[in-house]
Design a protein around this motif. Structure first.
Motif, mmCIF file in Angstrom:
data_model
loop_
_atom_site.group_PDB
_atom_site.id
_atom_site.type_symbol
_atom_site.label_atom_id
_atom_site.label_comp_id
_atom_site.label_asym_id
_atom_site.label_seq_id
_atom_site.Cartn_x
_atom_site.Cartn_y
_atom_site.Cartn_z
ATOM 1 N N ARG A 55 0.827 -1.207 0.000
ATOM 2 C CA ARG A 55 0.000 0.000 0.000
ATOM 3 C C ARG A 55 0.864 1.261 0.000
ATOM 4 O O ARG A 55 0.549 2.233 -0.684
ATOM 5 C CB ARG A 55 -0.937 0.000 1.208
ATOM 6 N N GLU A 56 1.962 1.232 0.740
ATOM 7 C CA GLU A 56 2.859 2.385 0.795
ATOM 8 C C GLU A 56 3.495 2.643 -0.571
ATOM 9 O O GLU A 56 3.542 3.772 -1.052
ATOM 10 C CB GLU A 56 3.941 2.135 1.850
ATOM 11 N N ASP A 57 3.971 1.586 -1.212
ATOM 12 C CA ASP A 57 4.559 1.724 -2.542
ATOM 13 C C ASP A 57 3.496 2.130 -3.562
ATOM 14 O O ASP A 57 3.760 2.911 -4.476
ATOM 15 C CB ASP A 57 5.246 0.427 -2.965
ATOM 16 N N GLY A 58 2.304 1.594 -3.413
ATOM 17 C CA GLY A 58 1.202 1.947 -4.318
ATOM 18 C C GLY A 58 0.859 3.430 -4.242
ATOM 19 O O GLY A 58 0.616 4.067 -5.267
ATOM 20 N N ALA A 59 0.854 3.981 -3.045
ATOM 21 C CA ALA A 59 0.571 5.414 -2.890
ATOM 22 C C ALA A 59 1.674 6.245 -3.548
ATOM 23 O O ALA A 59 1.397 7.263 -4.196
ATOM 24 C CB ALA A 59 0.435 5.763 -1.412
ATOM 25 N N ALA A 60 2.928 5.821 -3.398
ATOM 26 C CA ALA A 60 4.040 6.549 -4.013
ATOM 27 C C ALA A 60 3.949 6.491 -5.532
ATOM 28 O O ALA A 60 4.143 7.498 -6.216
ATOM 29 C CB ALA A 60 5.375 5.978 -3.532
ATOM 30 N N LEU A 61 3.642 5.316 -6.077
ATOM 31 C CA LEU A 61 3.527 5.184 -7.525
ATOM 32 C C LEU A 61 2.350 5.999 -8.034
ATOM 33 O O LEU A 61 2.431 6.656 -9.071
ATOM 34 C CB LEU A 61 3.380 3.717 -7.921
ATOM 35 N N TRP A 62 1.247 6.013 -7.302
ATOM 36 C CA TRP A 62 0.055 6.782 -7.670
ATOM 37 C C TRP A 62 0.396 8.270 -7.788
ATOM 38 O O TRP A 62 0.000 8.930 -8.753
ATOM 39 C CB TRP A 62 -1.030 6.556 -6.623
ATOM 40 N N ASP A 63 1.134 8.785 -6.820
ATOM 41 C CA ASP A 63 1.515 10.205 -6.849
ATOM 42 C C ASP A 63 2.483 10.512 -7.989
ATOM 43 O O ASP A 63 2.468 11.598 -8.556
ATOM 44 C CB ASP A 63 2.162 10.613 -5.522
ATOM 45 N N PHE A 64 3.320 9.553 -8.338
ATOM 46 C CA PHE A 64 4.366 9.748 -9.343
ATOM 47 C C PHE A 64 3.847 9.567 -10.772
ATOM 48 O O PHE A 64 4.155 10.344 -11.668
ATOM 49 C CB PHE A 64 5.500 8.749 -9.076
ATOM 50 N N ALA A 65 3.070 8.516 -11.005
ATOM 51 C CA ALA A 65 2.691 8.098 -12.356
ATOM 52 C C ALA A 65 1.333 8.648 -12.768
ATOM 53 O O ALA A 65 0.353 7.914 -12.851
ATOM 54 C CB ALA A 65 2.725 6.572 -12.456
ATOM 55 N N VAL A 66 1.313 9.934 -13.064
ATOM 56 C CA VAL A 66 0.074 10.528 -13.563
ATOM 57 C C VAL A 66 -0.130 10.100 -15.008
ATOM 58 O O VAL A 66 0.784 9.567 -15.652
ATOM 59 C CB VAL A 66 0.099 12.070 -13.429
ATOM 60 N N ARG A 67 -1.303 10.344 -15.516
ATOM 61 C CA ARG A 67 -1.647 9.935 -16.888
ATOM 62 C C ARG A 67 -0.627 10.497 -17.876
ATOM 63 O O ARG A 67 -0.282 11.667 -17.832
ATOM 64 C CB ARG A 67 -3.052 10.422 -17.207
ATOM 65 N N GLY A 68 -0.120 9.634 -18.762
ATOM 66 C CA GLY A 68 0.842 10.035 -19.777
ATOM 67 C C GLY A 68 2.294 9.777 -19.415
ATOM 68 O O GLY A 68 3.154 9.758 -20.289
ATOM 69 N N VAL A 69 2.602 9.572 -18.126
ATOM 70 C CA VAL A 69 3.986 9.261 -17.729
ATOM 71 C C VAL A 69 4.369 7.917 -18.348
ATOM 72 O O VAL A 69 3.560 7.003 -18.459
ATOM 73 C CB VAL A 69 4.123 9.222 -16.183
ATOM 74 N N LYS A 70 5.636 7.791 -18.765
ATOM 75 C CA LYS A 70 6.092 6.557 -19.401
ATOM 76 C C LYS A 70 6.274 5.437 -18.385
ATOM 77 O O LYS A 70 6.767 5.664 -17.294
ATOM 78 C CB LYS A 70 7.472 6.778 -20.059
ATOM 79 N N VAL A 71 5.882 4.239 -18.794
ATOM 80 C CA VAL A 71 6.190 3.015 -18.065
ATOM 81 C C VAL A 71 7.057 2.201 -19.016
ATOM 82 O O VAL A 71 6.636 1.847 -20.124
ATOM 83 C CB VAL A 71 4.929 2.218 -17.686
ATOM 84 N N VAL A 72 8.301 1.952 -18.604
ATOM 85 C CA VAL A 72 9.233 1.193 -19.426
ATOM 86 C C VAL A 72 9.347 -0.207 -18.833
ATOM 87 O O VAL A 72 9.749 -0.374 -17.680
ATOM 88 C CB VAL A 72 10.623 1.873 -19.465
ATOM 89 N N VAL A 73 8.981 -1.203 -19.637
ATOM 90 C CA VAL A 73 9.061 -2.601 -19.206
ATOM 91 C C VAL A 73 10.328 -3.197 -19.808
ATOM 92 O O VAL A 73 10.544 -3.111 -21.024
ATOM 93 C CB VAL A 73 7.812 -3.393 -19.665
ATOM 94 N N VAL A 74 11.156 -3.758 -18.949
ATOM 95 C CA VAL A 74 12.399 -4.401 -19.398
ATOM 96 C C VAL A 74 12.347 -5.870 -18.964
ATOM 97 O O VAL A 74 11.638 -6.223 -18.023
ATOM 98 C CB VAL A 74 13.647 -3.701 -18.822
ATOM 99 N N PRO A 75 13.105 -6.733 -19.663
ATOM 100 C CA PRO A 75 13.080 -8.159 -19.294
ATOM 101 C C PRO A 75 13.525 -8.409 -17.866
ATOM 102 O O PRO A 75 14.157 -7.654 -17.227
ATOM 103 C CB PRO A 75 14.064 -8.806 -20.271
#
Length: 192
Positions: free
Chosen positions: A172-192
């Motif tokens: 939940r703590e990490d989820g709140a941090a990601l929620w604040d950081f990753a607003v709509r349009g921010v890039k999510v880069v998936v690596v292997p």
């Protein structure tokens, strides 16, 4: 036979000294650390580190896990599939936070995706109440995104049930941090 006043004073003084000694011992036994040396105390400067000092060095947290080199530049969320880890990377390229996650049964392909939608709270495809949902991809009709279970659980997904889930679970703590950081349009880069 009445006691002499000097005997009474001597008895009370002895009792007081015993009480002070007991209290002093208790205080020194419960002290967390020795007092810091006063500046200019040559004896303290010459003192060799004791075993506790060496132990403290061993208990230091490990060095931070570096951001994967092939994850692009600028502000982004980096998700490493094999490491089951996420980094929140600021515009200057420095990781502001990193944490492990529990992957979903359906995995996004390596690549760069924009945050496409967000939900404060919903019920996950596995029936668990989740919050801080940040979606960024879809695979075969399954929405892929980060979320935190309201009950704090991070269940290990199982393909044995045949249920396809796209929720990448975090605390939940990490989820709140990601929620604040990753607003709509921010890039999510998936690596292997």
């Amino acid at each position: 036979m009445p006691a002499k006043s000097s005997t009474i004073v001597t008895g009370l003084t002895a009792a007081a000294l015993v009480a002070i000694g007991v209290l002093g011992y208790q205080a020194s036994a419960s002290a967390a650390d020795p007092l810091a040396p006063v500046r200019g105390d040559a004896r303290a400067a010459d003192k060799k580190p004791d075993a506790r000092d060496q132990h403290d060095k061993k208990d230091k947290p490990p060095a931070p896990v570096p951001v994967p080199a092939q994850s692009g530049a600028g502000k982004r969320v980096v998700y490493a599939l094999d490491a089951k880890r996420v980094w929140l990377v600021g515009a200057n390229g420095t990781a502001q936070r990193t944490f492990t996650v529990t992957p979903s049964t359906v995995h996004p392909a390596p690549g760069t995706y924009p945050v496409s939608s967000r939900s404060v709270s919903v019920t996950g495809s596995d029936g668990v109440a989740i919050e801080h949902v940040v979606r960024f991809a879809g695979v075969d009709g399954v929405a892929i995104g980060f979320s935190a279970a309201v009950d704090g659980s991070t269940p290990t997904p199982s393909g044995a049930s045949g249920k396809k889930t796209g929720g990448i679970r975090e605390s939940r703590e990490d989820g709140a941090a990601l929620w604040d950081f990753a607003v709509r349009g921010v890039k999510v880069v998936v690596v292997p």
